[in-house]
Design a protein around this motif. Structure first.
Motif, PDB file in Angstrom:
ATOM      1  N   UNK A 199      -4.156  41.710  -5.868  1.00 56.33           N
ATOM      2  CA  UNK A 199      -3.659  41.211  -7.150  1.00 56.33           C
ATOM      3  C   UNK A 199      -2.576  42.162  -7.626  1.00 56.33           C
ATOM      4  N   UNK A 200      -1.431  41.615  -8.040  1.00 53.66           N
ATOM      5  CA  UNK A 200      -0.340  42.451  -8.532  1.00 53.66           C
ATOM      6  C   UNK A 200       0.134  41.898  -9.873  1.00 53.66           C
ATOM      7  N   UNK A 201       1.048  42.640 -10.510  1.00 56.55           N
ATOM      8  CA  UNK A 201       1.634  42.134 -11.760  1.00 56.55           C
ATOM      9  C   UNK A 201       2.511  40.909 -11.492  1.00 56.55           C
ATOM     10  N   UNK A 202       2.820  40.677 -10.218  1.00 55.01           N
ATOM     11  CA  UNK A 202       3.606  39.501  -9.852  1.00 55.01           C
ATOM     12  C   UNK A 202       2.695  38.318  -9.543  1.00 55.01           C
ATOM     13  N   UNK A 203       1.399  38.602  -9.395  1.00 57.22           N
ATOM     14  CA  UNK A 203       0.458  37.535  -9.072  1.00 57.22           C
ATOM     15  C   UNK A 203      -0.328  37.880  -7.829  1.00 57.22           C
ATOM     16  N   UNK A 204      -1.309  37.050  -7.483  1.00 55.65           N
ATOM     17  CA  UNK A 204      -2.105  37.313  -6.284  1.00 55.65           C
ATOM     18  C   UNK A 204      -1.272  37.131  -5.020  1.00 55.65           C
ATOM     19  N   UNK A 205      -1.548  37.952  -4.008  1.00 59.61           N
ATOM     20  CA  UNK A 205      -0.838  37.824  -2.736  1.00 59.61           C
ATOM     21  C   UNK A 205      -1.844  37.748  -1.597  1.00 59.61           C
ATOM     22  N   UNK A 206      -1.733  36.678  -0.827  1.00 63.27           N
ATOM     23  CA  UNK A 206      -2.606  36.439   0.334  1.00 63.27           C
ATOM     24  C   UNK A 206      -1.789  35.591   1.283  1.00 63.27           C
ATOM     25  N   UNK A 221      -0.942  33.195   4.634  1.00 64.10           N
ATOM     26  CA  UNK A 221      -1.502  32.305   5.653  1.00 64.10           C
ATOM     27  C   UNK A 221      -1.021  32.774   7.030  1.00 64.10           C
ATOM     28  N   UNK A 222      -1.372  32.047   8.081  1.00 60.75           N
ATOM     29  CA  UNK A 222      -1.052  32.550   9.422  1.00 60.75           C
ATOM     30  C   UNK A 222       0.446  32.529   9.697  1.00 60.75           C
ATOM     31  N   UNK A 223       1.217  31.813   8.850  1.00 65.48           N
ATOM     32  CA  UNK A 223       2.676  31.798   9.025  1.00 65.48           C
ATOM     33  C   UNK A 223       3.367  32.929   8.269  1.00 65.48           C
ATOM     34  N   UNK A 224       2.626  33.616   7.399  1.00 68.64           N
ATOM     35  CA  UNK A 224       3.216  34.696   6.620  1.00 68.64           C
ATOM     36  C   UNK A 224       3.646  34.283   5.225  1.00 68.64           C
ATOM     37  N   UNK A 225       3.311  33.029   4.827  1.00 68.58           N
ATOM     38  CA  UNK A 225       3.675  32.578   3.474  1.00 68.58           C
ATOM     39  C   UNK A 225       2.583  33.002   2.494  1.00 68.58           C
ATOM     40  N   UNK A 226       2.984  33.313   1.260  1.00 71.83           N
ATOM     41  CA  UNK A 226       2.007  33.700   0.238  1.00 71.83           C
ATOM     42  C   UNK A 226       1.319  32.449  -0.312  1.00 71.83           C
ATOM     43  N   UNK A 227       0.019  32.317  -0.004  1.00 66.61           N
ATOM     44  CA  UNK A 227      -0.706  31.158  -0.531  1.00 66.61           C
ATOM     45  C   UNK A 227      -1.609  31.564  -1.684  1.00 66.61           C
ATOM     46  N   UNK A 228      -1.513  32.863  -2.074  1.00 66.84           N
ATOM     47  CA  UNK A 228      -2.367  33.353  -3.161  1.00 66.84           C
ATOM     48  C   UNK A 228      -1.984  32.799  -4.506  1.00 66.84           C
ATOM     49  N   UNK A 229      -0.666  32.672  -4.748  1.00 65.76           N
ATOM     50  CA  UNK A 229      -0.218  32.210  -6.057  1.00 65.76           C
ATOM     51  C   UNK A 229       0.450  30.852  -5.932  1.00 65.76           C
ATOM     52  N   UNK A 230       0.588  30.181  -7.036  1.00 65.43           N
ATOM     53  CA  UNK A 230       1.356  28.939  -7.016  1.00 65.43           C
ATOM     54  C   UNK A 230       2.431  29.031  -8.092  1.00 65.43           C
ATOM     55  N   UNK A 231       3.337  28.083  -8.067  1.00 62.96           N
ATOM     56  CA  UNK A 231       4.427  28.100  -9.035  1.00 62.96           C
ATOM     57  C   UNK A 231       3.887  27.788 -10.425  1.00 62.96           C
ATOM     58  N   UNK A 232       4.404  28.512 -11.415  1.00 64.74           N
ATOM     59  CA  UNK A 232       4.085  28.164 -12.794  1.00 64.74           C
ATOM     60  C   UNK A 232       5.129  27.149 -13.254  1.00 64.74           C
ATOM     61  N   UNK A 233       4.895  26.551 -14.403  1.00 66.72           N
ATOM     62  CA  UNK A 233       5.820  25.546 -14.909  1.00 66.72           C
ATOM     63  C   UNK A 233       6.191  25.888 -16.349  1.00 66.72           C
ATOM     64  N   UNK A 239       2.520  45.320  -1.285  1.00 70.04           N
ATOM     65  CA  UNK A 239       1.851  44.837  -0.073  1.00 70.04           C
ATOM     66  C   UNK A 239       1.742  45.975   0.928  1.00 70.04           C
ATOM     67  N   UNK A 240       2.867  46.699   1.145  1.00 71.85           N
ATOM     68  CA  UNK A 240       2.848  47.854   2.044  1.00 71.85           C
ATOM     69  C   UNK A 240       1.897  48.938   1.530  1.00 71.85           C
ATOM     70  N   UNK A 241       1.946  49.151   0.226  1.00 73.15           N
ATOM     71  CA  UNK A 241       1.109  50.177  -0.413  1.00 73.15           C
ATOM     72  C   UNK A 241      -0.354  49.999   0.019  1.00 73.15           C
ATOM     73  N   UNK A 242      -0.850  48.768  -0.118  1.00 71.52           N
ATOM     74  CA  UNK A 242      -2.252  48.513   0.226  1.00 71.52           C
ATOM     75  C   UNK A 242      -2.495  48.600   1.727  1.00 71.52           C
ATOM     76  N   UNK A 276      -1.234  44.064   7.034  1.00 70.29           N
ATOM     77  CA  UNK A 276      -0.502  43.209   6.081  1.00 70.29           C
ATOM     78  C   UNK A 276      -1.030  41.781   6.168  1.00 70.29           C
ATOM     79  N   UNK A 277      -1.284  41.321   7.374  1.00 69.92           N
ATOM     80  CA  UNK A 277      -1.762  39.947   7.550  1.00 69.92           C
ATOM     81  C   UNK A 277      -3.083  39.727   6.814  1.00 69.92           C
ATOM     82  N   UNK A 278      -3.879  40.796   6.673  1.00 66.56           N
ATOM     83  CA  UNK A 278      -5.171  40.677   5.976  1.00 66.56           C
ATOM     84  C   UNK A 278      -5.061  40.890   4.478  1.00 66.56           C
ATOM     85  N   UNK A 279      -3.820  41.015   3.967  1.00 65.61           N
ATOM     86  CA  UNK A 279      -3.635  41.304   2.540  1.00 65.61           C
ATOM     87  C   UNK A 279      -4.345  40.289   1.653  1.00 65.61           C
TER      88      UNK A 279
END
Lengths: 293, 413
Positions: free
Chosen positions: B363-370, B372-384, B337-340, B357-360
């Motif tokens: 896509x990473x090997x860990x999954x998409x990162x984006x 929300x206005x609270x700082x939570x990652x809403x790009x990815x969801x939990x896998x099952x 995230x910092x890298x970008x 960072x807020x505009x991140x």
């Protein structure tokens, strides 16, 4: 209505196991006025012995009862003979501190030997059981209940019918008089602690079939043993059974009628009521329950 | 008297030797500060000793993995010039209070402008307050409690899914089935993480139109859940979700079987992928579901190293000697995230970097990162994952599934 019967049976079945877990604690407290804070850890040791034996030799967990019972008897005998007997005459705080230290020692030894991972024993018949209408009665729980009650009754017989049992009881009534009558008090103490530890070990075996355990789960059993002993009456074998079953029923009905969150509150409330109304416990006799100095 | 003088003489000799020996060190450190403009320094307080040392080390290995590989490639290329990466670590001994103090030290004494997170929600919660106070960005990877993000903070971001999203994967998967389940029962231990997870589950289920027929909590340290489960059996839910720590979950699965509870879907917030769980339960563990943050066969590929999730797992294992669970990639993702952000705005002041960072949206090997206005990652969801033949098999999302979900659970199994 099905739910009522199911909860009633659940309560009685877990109560039997609670009784068996508490009886060793009760005997040690009743005879020596010694509160064994390491009791829960001894139960856990019994569970680990069963776990090791069943996983190595593949035998049924219930068949390991003599193994865990004997091993814990020997351990308890040695602990009393070489450790606790040296401080038993002193203040009650000394024995509390000693057994508390012993508890820490045991827990950390298990952590080293067995690691903190959880263990559970799942025999092939786990989860199976009788069905009576819609009420389920699992084999493992019935097995644990029958053995628990059986062992408690056996211990009661031993205490009342044998010479050694009588010597133990005599020592619990009056140490000095027993000593004058030729009873070797310290040897009786060592045997009593051995019996208490052995019962804890066998309770551990029965517990391991039903619950999961790790080095630190013993503490809960020490707490429950406390409640049961106070409920039923100190040093009393039938008292332990009654106390255990009352606790089991109270917990199970509380979790259905109120909310599972209240079950501990209800059982401790019960403890307070008993302490106020009948401080000796339901089946307690005067001479057992008196704190001697 | 003479002896004392002798001792003094020896002592002064020792001092002068120490000074002579230290001089090159001091010169070295001066030269390194002279070169400092070519280095980007991050700071982190981690639980390297104490009760969470195991997890803390996994996090450190994740951070170090990124540092090693980016420096092998010359560093982060920022505005045409590569910058080497360095992380200043402190050990907080798994104590949130110490972590908070150390984060302040990192900002005030070490002049760190870009912070990484500590381990665990309980440490991240107070430590992020310090970052907010000094207006220094903190990209954390291991504080999942929703409460961290409900304080209106501007400088805290997380790469992981927060705890309220834990049940999301399972419930979305359920809603997408051909014959979707209609009722759900939720039980949890009365503790922060399980409670937040099940509260999230209740909200999510209502949104999807699944009827919540039972929701109760039980006290910590319970040894008997059978009567609670007898009530669950009466309610006969299609889905049973439970939140709690491993001991209770083993007990729960055993007693659910004893009491004849037969949900079509059975999910636990944690347990199935932890050591000892499957061994303890044997066949009874079959078909249990667990939400997971990451697994090595996710269909994700990052654009910095060009690695997929499985490349990450392979190279990480070569570097550190063990197969990574979600902790290391989740940590390394915080540095990505910092890298970008740094590539975009350069080695700017913390506020500017914070805005980048807020505009991140990466896509990473860990999954998409984006965020929300609270700082939570809403790009990815939990896998099952679902336990099948004693092994965890990813069954959701479909694009990274290793196997098909077994639904409804066949009884007896």
């Amino acid at each position: 209505m099905t739910l009522f019967w199911q909860v009633l049976i659940n309560g009685i079945l877990s109560g039997g196991l609670y009784a068996c877990a508490a009886i060793g604690f009760s005997v040690i407290w009743g005879v020596m006025n010694l509160i064994n804070l390491a009791h829960g850890s001894m139960i856990i040791l019994g569970a680990y012995i069963t776990y090791m034996t069943t996983s190595t030799f593949g035998i049924d967990p219930f068949l390991t009862l003599p193994v865990s019972g004997c091993a814990l008897f020997i351990l308890g005998f040695l602990i009393q003979k070489y450790l606790i007997n040296h401080v038993i005459g002193g203040s009650i705080f000394m024995t509390l501190i000693l057994t508390f230290g012993l508890d820490l020692l045991l827990i950390n030894a298990y952590l080293l030997i067995f690691s903190a991972d959880l263990c559970a024993i799942t025999p092939w018949y786990a989860g199976l059981g009788w069905e009576w209408g819609n009420v389920k009665i699992p084999y493992t729980r019935v097995g644990a209940f029958v053995f628990a009650i059986g062992l408690t009754l056996l211990l009661s017989l031993f205490m009342n019918r044998t010479k050694l049992g009588n010597a133990i009881r005599a020592t619990s009534f009056d140490k000095d008089a027993a000593s004058l009558a030729g009873v070797d008090v310290f040897k009786v103490y060592a045997i009593t602690f051995g019996i208490g530890a052995g019962m804890a070990g066998m309770a551990g075996t029965l517990m391991s079939v039903i619950y999961s355990f790790s080095p630190v789960t013993g503490e809960i059993f020490t707490m429950k043993a406390f409640v049961i002993v106070v409920l039923g009456g100190l040093g009393s074998m039938p008292g332990a059974i009654v106390g255990g079953i009352i606790l089991g029923l109270a917990e199970n009905f509380a979790s259905v009628l109120l909310s599972p969150g209240y079950k501990d509150a209800v059982s401790f409330f019960l403890l307070v009521i008993i302490l106020v109304l009948r401080p000796r416990g339901i089946l307690g006799k005067r001479f057992y329950a008196e704190v001697r100095d | 008297m003479r002896n004392v003088r002798k001792v003094r003489r020896i002592r002064s000799k020792i001092y002068s030797w120490v000074c002579i020996c230290c001089a090159p060190l001091i010169l070295l450190s001066i030269s390194s500060t002279l070169k400092a403009e070519d280095i980007v320094r991050f700071g982190a307080s981690l639980s390297l000793t104490g009760r969470m040392a195991t997890e803390g080390r996994l996090v450190k290995d994740g951070y170090d993995f990124y540092v090693k590989h980016i420096n092998q490639r010359g560093g982060i290329p920022i505005k045409g010039k590569p910058y080497k990466v360095e992380i200043v670590y402190y050990d907080d001994e798994s104590d949130p209070k110490t972590a908070t103090r150390l984060v302040e030290k990192l900002i005030v004494e070490d002049h760190i402008q870009y912070l990484l997170g500590p381990y665990s929600s309980s440490a991240t919660f107070p430590a992020s307050s310090v970052a907010e106070k000094y207006r220094v960005p903190m990209v954390e990877a291991h504080g999942s409690a929703t409460t961290i993000f409900e304080r209106g903070y501007q400088y805290v971001f997380a790469t992981l899914n927060t705890v309220d999203q834990y049940t999301g994967g399972i419930l979305n998967m359920a809603a997408g089935l051909k014959d979707p389940p209609k009722t759900i029962a939720l039980i949890n231990e009365n503790a922060l993480f399980p409670q937040l997870a099940m509260d999230g589950g209740e909200q999510h289920a209502k949104k999807l139109g699944i009827n919540v027929v039972y929701k109760e909590k039980y006290p910590s340290g319970t040894k008997d859940l059978s009567s609670m489960l007898a009530v669950v059996r009466e309610k006969n839910p299609d889905i049973l979700l439970a939140g709690g720590y491993t001991a209770d979950m083993i007990l729960l699965v055993k007693q659910a079987k004893e009491m004849g509870v037969k949900p079509k879907m059975f999910g636990l917030m944690l347990g199935p992928t932890l050591p000892g769980f499957v061994n303890s339960l044997g066949k009874d563990a079959e078909y249990l579901l667990e939400p997971i943050q990451w697994s090595a066969n996710m269909a994700w590929k990052d654009d910095v190293f060009g690695w997929t999730a499985s490349d990450f797992a392979r190279i990480f294992e070569k570097d550190f000697g063990y197969a990574p669970d979600y902790h290391p990639p989740q940590s390394a993702a915080a540095l990505l995230v910092y890298h970008h952000a740094l590539q975009k705005v350069g080695l700017a002041d913390p506020q500017t970097v914070r805005n980048a960072i807020a505009d991140t949206d990466i896509m990473t090997f860990y999954g998409p990162i984006k965020f929300n206005e609270k700082g939570m990652n809403i790009g990815k969801s939990m896998a099952v994952i679902q336990l099948q033949n004693g092994k965890p098999v990813v069954v959701y999302p479909e694009n990274s599934a290793q196997g098909k979900l077994v639904y409804p659970i066949p009884y007896p199994h």
